[in-house]
Every structure is written in C-alpha cells, then in structure tokens.
Write an enzyme that holds these catalytic residues in place. Sequence first.
Site, PDB file in Angstrom:
ATOM      1  N   ASP A 218      -2.205   2.886   2.430  1.00 42.55           N
ATOM      2  CA  ASP A 218      -1.723   3.013   3.789  1.00 42.55           C
ATOM      3  C   ASP A 218      -2.191   4.374   4.285  1.00 42.55           C
ATOM      4  O   ASP A 218      -1.743   5.403   3.783  1.00 42.55           O
ATOM      5  CB  ASP A 218      -0.187   2.947   3.745  1.00 42.55           C
ATOM      6  CG  ASP A 218       0.405   2.559   5.081  1.00 42.55           C
ATOM      7  OD1 ASP A 218      -0.356   2.381   6.048  1.00 42.55           O
ATOM      8  OD2 ASP A 218       1.632   2.429   5.148  1.00 42.55           O
TER       9      ASP A 218
ATOM     10  N   TRP B 209       3.580   0.456  10.608  1.00 41.52           N
ATOM     11  CA  TRP B 209       4.140  -0.723   9.933  1.00 41.52           C
ATOM     12  C   TRP B 209       3.427  -1.998  10.361  1.00 41.52           C
ATOM     13  O   TRP B 209       3.516  -3.010   9.677  1.00 41.52           O
ATOM     14  CB  TRP B 209       5.646  -0.814  10.181  1.00 41.52           C
ATOM     15  CG  TRP B 209       6.353   0.283   9.450  1.00 41.52           C
ATOM     16  CD1 TRP B 209       6.786   1.453   9.973  1.00 41.52           C
ATOM     17  CD2 TRP B 209       6.654   0.318   8.063  1.00 41.52           C
ATOM     18  NE1 TRP B 209       7.347   2.228   8.993  1.00 41.52           N
ATOM     19  CE2 TRP B 209       7.285   1.552   7.814  1.00 41.52           C
ATOM     20  CE3 TRP B 209       6.448  -0.562   7.002  1.00 41.52           C
ATOM     21  CZ2 TRP B 209       7.726   1.930   6.541  1.00 41.52           C
ATOM     22  CZ3 TRP B 209       6.893  -0.190   5.742  1.00 41.52           C
ATOM     23  CH2 TRP B 209       7.514   1.040   5.516  1.00 41.52           C
TER      24      TRP B 209
ATOM     25  N   LYS C  72      13.570  17.897  -3.755  1.00 44.16           N
ATOM     26  CA  LYS C  72      13.120  19.255  -4.072  1.00 44.16           C
ATOM     27  C   LYS C  72      14.277  20.235  -4.015  1.00 44.16           C
ATOM     28  O   LYS C  72      14.373  21.132  -4.839  1.00 44.16           O
ATOM     29  CB  LYS C  72      12.024  19.681  -3.097  1.00 44.16           C
ATOM     30  CG  LYS C  72      10.650  19.233  -3.561  1.00 44.16           C
ATOM     31  CD  LYS C  72       9.560  19.691  -2.593  1.00 44.16           C
ATOM     32  CE  LYS C  72       8.320  18.833  -2.795  1.00 44.16           C
ATOM     33  NZ  LYS C  72       7.563  18.659  -1.562  1.00 44.16           N
TER      34      LYS C  72
ATOM     35  N   PRO D  44       0.822  -1.219   0.000  1.00 42.52           N
ATOM     36  CA  PRO D  44       0.000   0.000   0.000  1.00 42.52           C
ATOM     37  C   PRO D  44       0.853   1.264   0.000  1.00 42.52           C
ATOM     38  O   PRO D  44       1.641   1.461   0.914  1.00 42.52           O
ATOM     39  CB  PRO D  44      -0.795  -0.124   1.296  1.00 42.52           C
ATOM     40  CG  PRO D  44       0.071  -0.951   2.195  1.00 42.52           C
ATOM     41  CD  PRO D  44       0.802  -1.912   1.307  1.00 42.52           C
TER      42      PRO D  44
ATOM     43  N   GLN E 158      11.990  -1.245   1.423  1.00 42.67           N
ATOM     44  CA  GLN E 158      11.019  -2.063   2.144  1.00 42.67           C
ATOM     45  C   GLN E 158      11.648  -3.299   2.771  1.00 42.67           C
ATOM     46  O   GLN E 158      10.969  -4.096   3.395  1.00 42.67           O
ATOM     47  CB  GLN E 158       9.863  -2.468   1.227  1.00 42.67           C
ATOM     48  CG  GLN E 158       9.074  -1.288   0.699  1.00 42.67           C
ATOM     49  CD  GLN E 158       8.531  -0.409   1.795  1.00 42.67           C
ATOM     50  OE1 GLN E 158       8.175  -0.887   2.870  1.00 42.67           O
ATOM     51  NE2 GLN E 158       8.476   0.887   1.567  1.00 42.67           N
TER      52      GLN E 158
ATOM     53  N   LYS F 168      19.807  11.240  -5.525  1.00 42.65           N
ATOM     54  CA  LYS F 168      18.418  11.126  -5.119  1.00 42.65           C
ATOM     55  C   LYS F 168      17.638  12.291  -5.703  1.00 42.65           C
ATOM     56  O   LYS F 168      18.154  13.390  -5.809  1.00 42.65           O
ATOM     57  CB  LYS F 168      18.361  11.211  -3.592  1.00 42.65           C
ATOM     58  CG  LYS F 168      17.505  10.134  -2.959  1.00 42.65           C
ATOM     59  CD  LYS F 168      17.568  10.252  -1.458  1.00 42.65           C
ATOM     60  CE  LYS F 168      17.403   8.874  -0.860  1.00 42.65           C
ATOM     61  NZ  LYS F 168      17.644   8.833   0.558  1.00 42.65           N
TER      62      LYS F 168
ATOM     63  N   TRP G  34       8.224  -3.153   4.691  1.00 35.88           N
ATOM     64  CA  TRP G  34       7.110  -4.067   4.502  1.00 35.88           C
ATOM     65  C   TRP G  34       7.531  -5.526   4.441  1.00 35.88           C
ATOM     66  O   TRP G  34       6.807  -6.401   4.902  1.00 35.88           O
ATOM     67  CB  TRP G  34       6.365  -3.675   3.223  1.00 35.88           C
ATOM     68  CG  TRP G  34       4.980  -4.184   3.135  1.00 35.88           C
ATOM     69  CD1 TRP G  34       4.027  -4.169   4.125  1.00 35.88           C
ATOM     70  CD2 TRP G  34       4.364  -4.794   1.999  1.00 35.88           C
ATOM     71  NE1 TRP G  34       2.864  -4.724   3.659  1.00 35.88           N
ATOM     72  CE2 TRP G  34       3.044  -5.108   2.362  1.00 35.88           C
ATOM     73  CE3 TRP G  34       4.807  -5.080   0.711  1.00 35.88           C
ATOM     74  CZ2 TRP G  34       2.150  -5.710   1.471  1.00 35.88           C
ATOM     75  CZ3 TRP G  34       3.919  -5.666  -0.174  1.00 35.88           C
ATOM     76  CH2 TRP G  34       2.604  -5.981   0.201  1.00 35.88           C
TER      77      TRP G  34
END
Length: 1072
Positions: A79, A536, A624, A40, A584, A621, A588
Amino acid sequence: MEPGPELEREIQERWEREDLLGKVRERNRDGPIFYFLDGPPYASGSIHLGTAWNKIIKDAVNRYRLMRGYRVRLQPGWDCHGLPIEVKVEQEVLSDEIECKKDIEEKVGVDRFVEKCKEFALKHVEIMTEQFKRLGVLMDWDHPYMTLDNEYIEGAWYTLKRAHERGLLARDVRIVNWCPRCETALADHEVEYKEIEDPSIFVLFPVEDDSEAEVDLPDNAALLIWTTTPWTLPANLAVAVHPEEEYVLARAEVNGEEWHLIVADKLKVVLSAVADSYEIVDRFPGEALEGVRYRPALWDEVPRLRELHGENDRVHRVYTAEWVTMEEGTGCVHVAPGHGEEDFELGREVGLPPHCPVAEDGTFTEEGGRYEGLYVRDANERIIEDLREKGLLAHEDTVRHRYGHCWRCKTPIIYRATEQWFLKVTEVKDEMLDWIERVEWIPEWAGHSRFRDWVENARDWCISRQRYWGIPLPVWECEECGHLEVVGSLDELKEKARELPDGEPDLHRPWVDRVILECPECGGEMRRVPDVLDVWVDSGVAAWASLGYPRRRDEFEEWFLKEGSCRPEDEEAGADFITEGHDQTRGWFYSQLGCGVITFGACPYRTVLMHGFTLDEEGRKMSKSLGNVVDPMDIVEEYGADTLRWYVLRSNAPWRDMHFSWRDVRDTHRALNVLWNAYRFTKMYSELDGFDPEEHPLEELEEHLQPEDRWLLSRIHTLVREVTDAMERYHVHEAARALYEFVTEDLSRWYIRLVRERVWLERDDPRKLAVYAVLYHAFDRLVRLLNPIVPHVAEHIYRDLLRGEDDPESVQLLDWPEPEEGWIDEELEEAMETVRDAAEAALSLRQRAGVKTRWPLRRLFVEVEDPERLEDLRDVLARVVNVKEVELGERFEEKVPVARPRPDKIGPEFRDLAGRIIRHVEEHSEEVARAILESGEYRTEVDGEEIILTEEHVEIEERLPEGWASAEFEGGRVYLYTEMDEELRREAWAREVIRRVQEMRKELDLDLEERIEVWIDGDREVLEAVREHRDEIAREVRARELSLEAPPEDCDLEREWEVEDRSIVIGLRRGA
RNA sequence: GGGCCCGCAGCUCAGCCAGGUUAGAGCGCGGGGCUGAUAACCCCGAGGUCCCGGGUUCAAAUCCCGGCGGGCCCA
C-alpha cells in the site's frame, strides 16, 4: 549447527540459489487454484510484531496449500499512497521546505513532492521485503502488486467508473471530518478517538421574539446552551430542543443580572451551576418553543451573524429535533450547520445555509469577524473571554472527553461543510449485508456479529482527499457546461484527451492534472477535479487491480474467475483466502466489500481469518511512549525466525490478542532444540550403524517392531490427521500446538527415552534397525507437517537426514502426508497413556521411598480395570520404572484387610465388655476383617460370653504388606515393592559404576566407540558387584580390560567417587 | 449509549460451542532425582471464591439473565 539465525540464513540462501519458488510453481502448475490475496501493508516503516504475525499466518497457510498441490497465488502487496507517506515526506524528507500545505504547491512543487513520496514508498517496500524474507515467508517478492503502478491505478479508476455508471458516485456538500493540518477531508475510518481536555461552557442566547412560538416569554428570557467547542459559536444559526421533553423557565440571577432561563426539566440541575438559586416559574413541552427567535451570543463580534439574521428569517430560531439528548448539556442544543452532521441535516430541512466561517487550514475567514485569522482551537479562549465580558457566559468548566484526531498526524479534527465525493454505499448496504452471510468467517463472530454491525451503521463513504500522493480521482468536469466524465482506463483517457502531456504517462499528479478532455456535450475544455482518492479505495480494489484488471484479462480469468469457470458473483469467484487483524473490519474487509459490490455486485473474498493484535504481557498496546515495543527482528536475531514463527502460531488462537512474552519465546526455542536433539540422536546412531532406510523399509521389519514402535507409528499418523484437520479449518494454532506436544512429549520424552537402550544393541540386530526405521518413518511425516510452521528446521532435517538422491531439493516440494490408517491403533495410544500415568505414579513412589531410578527393584503391580489392555506394554513399564517384574491385575491380592473397631457402635451395644472387645479387635484385626469379609460376621468369646461382630462394628481397611508402597493414578493404582535384596544391590552398584565410568569417558572427550582400560577399587560389596557384572560393565563402557584393583599411576584419568557413603576409585586409560 | 471479544494458578494459556471424574498444561518458585541426543530431561510440592450475583438442572468453569472489570469498534 543448531536452530537459529545462522542456520536460517544458510537455508534461505539455498532456497534462493535453487529457485525454490520457481520449483514450487512448476510442481503445482496444473493444480487447483488457491487465490490468496495479501492485504497490502503500508510501506512507510519497518515491520512490527503484528505485521510479522500476519505474514507468518499467511505463510503457514500458503505452504500448507502448496504441499497439497494447490496453485497458490504468492504475490505480496504494498500500500504505497496516502497521507501517512505525505506526512512523513513533509516532516522527514522535505521538512526544511514545508511548513504548511501551501508550501507543497508553492515552494516544492507537486512534481517533486510526488516524486519524493514515490521514492519514500519504494524505499520502504525494499526494507520491509528484506524483513519478510528473513521470516522465511515464501512469496514472489520480485513481483509484488503496488498501488502506485499505472495498471493498478486503472483498476481503481475502473471501479469509480462503474460507480458512476450505477449512480453510486456523488458529489455533495456534507459535513466531513477535516484535518486542519493536512487540509483534507478524512473518512470515518481515518479518525482516531483519543481523550483530551476541552472547555465546557454554558452560554446565554437572549430571546428576541416569541411571537411565532406557543410560549409566552418574559423580556429577559434566554436559552441556555452548552458546548465544548466555543469556536463553533461564530457559526451558530439555530437552537434545537426535543419536541416531547418538558422544559422549564427558571428565574435566576446570572452574573449579577436577572434572567429567565430556558432548560430541559431533566437537566435543570445545571441551573445550580450557573446561579446560586433559582425559581421555576413556568413549564412547557419543547415543541412550544419552536419558532422562538433569539440573538446569538456573538452578535457584536461577528458581523456576518447579524447579516444572516437580517437576510434570512429562518436563522436564529428554535427548532425541534428528536436527537436532542437529555443526558448531558441543557436540552437546548447550539446548532451550527457548517460544523456538525446533525446540525447540517437540520439546517437543510428548515432552510439554513451550511455557513462555515472556517478555512481549510482551521483558521477563521473574514466571516469570522473579530476572530479572523485565528486558529479555531486558539480562538476558544478569546471567545470565552468575550462572552464573559458581555455577561453571557453562564458557567465555565473543562471536560475530558473522547475527541476525533487525524489518524496520521494526530491533529484534532474539525467538522466542516465542504463539497466532497462519495460512494453511496448506503444504497448497496443490503447487498453488502447479504454478502457477509455468504463469506466464511473465522471466527464466525468476526463477520456475522462484528463486521455486520459495522456495515449496518455505515454511512456514505467520503472518498475524496484534497491531497497529492494518491490515486487521482478520474473525474473531469467541463468548465463550460459542468458535464462530468469519469475515465476508467489509460486507453480511455488517451482517446478522450484533447492532447496528452509530454513524457511517459504517469497516472499520478501532476501529470494527470495536465490532461485536458474535450467536452462531448458542448466541446468545452474539461479539467480534472483535483482531488485524490482515499487510500482505502486503493486497497479495496486489490482483488482485481493486483491482477492487472481491467487492462489485462488473463490473470483475472485465471485467479478471480478460476480459469473462467465462474462469474464474479458465483461462490467460487474472488480471493479464496485473506487474513488480517481486527482493525481491518472497518478497513480492508469493508473497503473490499464496498468496492466489490459496486464493481461486480459481489464480495471479492470468500474466506476471512481475522486475527488479533500484539500486546505486551500486561495486555497493553505496544507503544514507543510505554517503551514496551518488541521488534520482531530482535527475536529473529536472537532465536531465529522459526522460533518466532512457532511461538506466534502456538501462543494463542489467531483471533485473540496476543500477550507477547519473552519467556514463552524462550520456551518455544527450547522445544525447537528438543526437536533438533531428536533429529541428531537419530542421525548420529543411524549413521554410526550405517543404516540405510531404503535397505530396511519399515514393512520388512514389521515383525521386529516393539510395542513402543507401534505406538509411535500410531501417534505420528494420528498427528497427521490432527494437523491436517486443523490446517483445513485455518486453526493454525491447533496444528502448531499438536506438533509442539508431539515433539516434546511423545517423540523426545517418551519414545526416545524408551529406545535409548535398544540403539546400543549389536549392529545388525533387527530390533535396533526397527528403531531407525520407525524414526525415519516418523521424521519423514513430521518434517512435512512442520514445514508450514518452522520451514527452516524442517528443511534442514529433511535435507540432512531424509532426502534420497532422487528426492526433491526441498521439503516444500513434497506432498502433504496422508494419515496411514493401518498404523493407527487408538487402543494402543490409550493404553500407553495409562502406562505413562502409572509410570509417573511409580516413579513418585520411588522418590518417596528414597530409591533412585537407577537402582533396580523387584516388583511392580498395576491395578487397573482392564489389565489385558496393558499386557503388551508391561516391558515398557518395567524399563521406565526399572523393575524386574511388572504384574497386572484388577486387584492387588496381597493387600491385607484389617478391621478397626468403632467405639461409637461397640460401646452402646456391649457396655461393660466394650473395652475388651475393642482391644481384641485391635489385636486380631486381620482375622476379624477376613471373617467379616468372608462370612459377614466374626464370632469370638470374651469373658465367657459369645459375641458376634459384623461390618457394622468395624471399619474394614486394607493394609499393604511389608515393603510395599502404593499410589493412585488416573485409571488405577500402582503397588511397588521398594525393598532391595543383595542381588539387586549388587546390580545397583554395577549401574553406579557404569555411570561413573561413562562420565569419565565424557570428561576425556572420548569417541563414542573408543575402547578403554578400566581399574576399579572400592569396598567389598562394590567389588563383589563389579565382579558379578563384569561382562556387562565392560561391554557398556567399552572396556577392553577391567581390573579390580587400584588404578596405576600412568592411567589417563583417576577419580574417587563417593556414592551412598561408600567410596569407589576408578581409573581409565585410553585404549591403543 | 450500542455491537463484539475477553475475564480460570504469580505469568501465558487449555477446558466452555455439545453441562457430568478430584479444573489441567507450560513457564516461574521450592525440594529431590537422572546423565553418551542433554546449554537437555524426570519426579514431587506449594499455588485456584474458574470476576461477582441470580436462574435453569439431579449436576454449571461450561447454558441463560443481570452486574463488574479489561480490550477493540461504533455513537
């Protein structure tokens, strides 16, 4: 129309209108189960490139599985809880009303706050759903699982209850990561490490009493400690040293006073920082210091320290610990059991309280003495100042180091001793590690190395959060006797509740806080522990909570237990496929494994594809602040979702980080256009000729298939095999790449180029019908293979070109193709490769010789080891290279051997004659070479003397006969005769004329079949050429009449061309 | 400090697991060509210490060891 946003919108509307999802479901109703579980995404923003990549991979896999007939679970997940949304609501929605956490309860009210969080989450679910749909992701968007649903919450409660039953749920005082802004504990995976600058200070702790220790210390002895968190000094309760390491006692002057400092021998270099000079007066092992009592540096400023010193004899003594490092600091470690994990453990062993003078909001309590009310990081300065004044600050500096921050609000965390709830994963760690081996990981190292490492190092999982928007901890505690009840479902809650609050049950706070149970032990009132769960846990239970389990069993049976055919711990149980980014690993992948093992004794997933991150072209990465963020929707708007899909799937292996490149996006878009053009080519000509694939099946045209036709058929079925194999292994990038190569190289640049002339044949010529039949056959397979990757274009081509009246509405409803082995001819494919290489070499010879491809040449000889192999493809070569005749052979016999004299050999042997011999060889080089090649020697007479030359005296080389050029290619050599005779020249001129007329037709924008009248004037050679090729020219340019004279005034277009220094005048008139 | 991944052309990447042609592709750059699917395409050229150093081997971009650099995760 062309591939792009407009086309995609139209197709997506049609999918919706025609209920593609429903039809897909209906089609696979009885197929084998494929339980895809969507990780999710967090519902708090809009999608970024990484989220797009993630869903595109999922969609490609699912679309493939659907075509293979699987009953795929297409439920998206969201989520919806947690700190990130709370923070957004605090800062964006209710910023006027909320300044600190207290305001939530006191000013806003938990009720309204939670309501706003819910609204916020649902709004973003809606926004992101639209974006995912726009990517062409085929999922059941109207029926997602959301972690905020009651039914879902019950799934999490069930797991907590199971944990409680198994003794794996514990309440404990421990050191936790604490965010002073959010005022809550954080789990290890919620801490983000960033580099910051902190003070680095060396502090004196004067020794008070050494009677309990082995060492004998002078009066002015002091422990020298180092810390980067001065604010933890008010909580100092001990000093740790390493038992085996050597320590020194050094006399030194610090701040104008003489001290005897205690530091580790290995770290005594710090002494030069705190004193100008020093003298070592004693040495002893660390354990000799054990028991030394000292005065903490903030003795005067923090009265509570004095109290503790008096109350507890264990406080402010030196203890030994193996973890004391010799790599930095002084070897004397300041221990604050309320502010550090190791400190806490040490304190627990030796009997120190987890003293913590810092409140939830990161300010000192009354116990902080004169620092009361100060925020810890602000207190640093004051503390340093006080130490300086007292002369106990030995040295001050700053340090840049990595420090933990709250992943959401970026506030530097602090460690605090608090009472929290834990899942004791350390007790089921071995079980978890076993399961890692039983899961299929792609790539392998994602699980067996990376994930294993994480799980091996895992500590107990802190699951309680002192917050509002989350799944409430389902634990009720009796106010009288302390009895605990863990509730596993709404029904159980109703049953045990003394009474339920008004209104529809909503398992969130504050409704659930109002539920009071009756204690089964003493009949007292039980109230809920106010914490909520780490998010989590929410996602960790997705494999069953998304199925409504345990409230409902039906879907759980169907998907998780494969229609009841297995138990949760069996190999087939659980989610068949998940794929997420490598972040993850600790997220997850971990939370699901932990929750699954606790709940069912099993890992809830079976195959994991771990994918990478999306970085910018330089591998940085996207952020902004760097201004390098790429919005996937920008790509979709400019080039379309299919371009984005094909790009991300082919750009690199999924498990590698993607270095995003606009250039490659454009390149991919071009490939999509090439595909589009190939389809338009097929459609345009086949429709022009009224071709009906049903009327002319491939089988009936088999005898008319040309070698290139058989080749393409072989290629498409090899491709089916390759793509299928790649998709089965979840190597989606290999599939995307193979398709890209096929479309651009094989279909467009080679096959269509070769058959272009054939589509100009007469209407019913079977050789032409064969082209159409082959193309239809190939496209029929191709669109199916393309569907998982570029579903919109695949759909359009299917509907527009291939779909018959009784065929399904969508390519998605077709079966995945099987490779038809009968068409596969590997030898032919290899031979064609050789031909392509040979053609390339020959074309480069043309270029070097300055003969354009349009001008026909007489002969091409291809020298290869196994010429028969290429026999069938001679004509292909002739057409591509534009030569009249292609010869194949193992050796080009017309090469002329020549002998070059070797002065270095001839000289010493023949002395005076050498000069003349050399000249003789040069003059008779062919003759000499032939003789040596044939009989091994060459005899002649020079100056009356007979001389014999052998291969030793000369270098034998081969020369090309006049007019030939040659070049090497992989697997052989080509020889091209580049001279043109009169006949060829006339033909060339005819081609030049045709080309010019065609260009003029195009300029007049004529219909493909429209007839014209043509006038041609030019010099003698041109006119002769035109006369000779009159019929051919007239046919190709669709001229009704062709006159060899200057164009009349009233023609539609007249042009004078300069070709090869000659001028040609051409006139055109549209035919009536 | 530990684990994992990556390091090859200006850029993005194949090749490495299973050692063996002259290390490839696309993009970009320079030059030339083609033209009725062409906002395409084709050919040629320049461009590489395959991160460095050892080792194994007849043979290393590929296998092993040790560095260096980058990334992710952990401490």
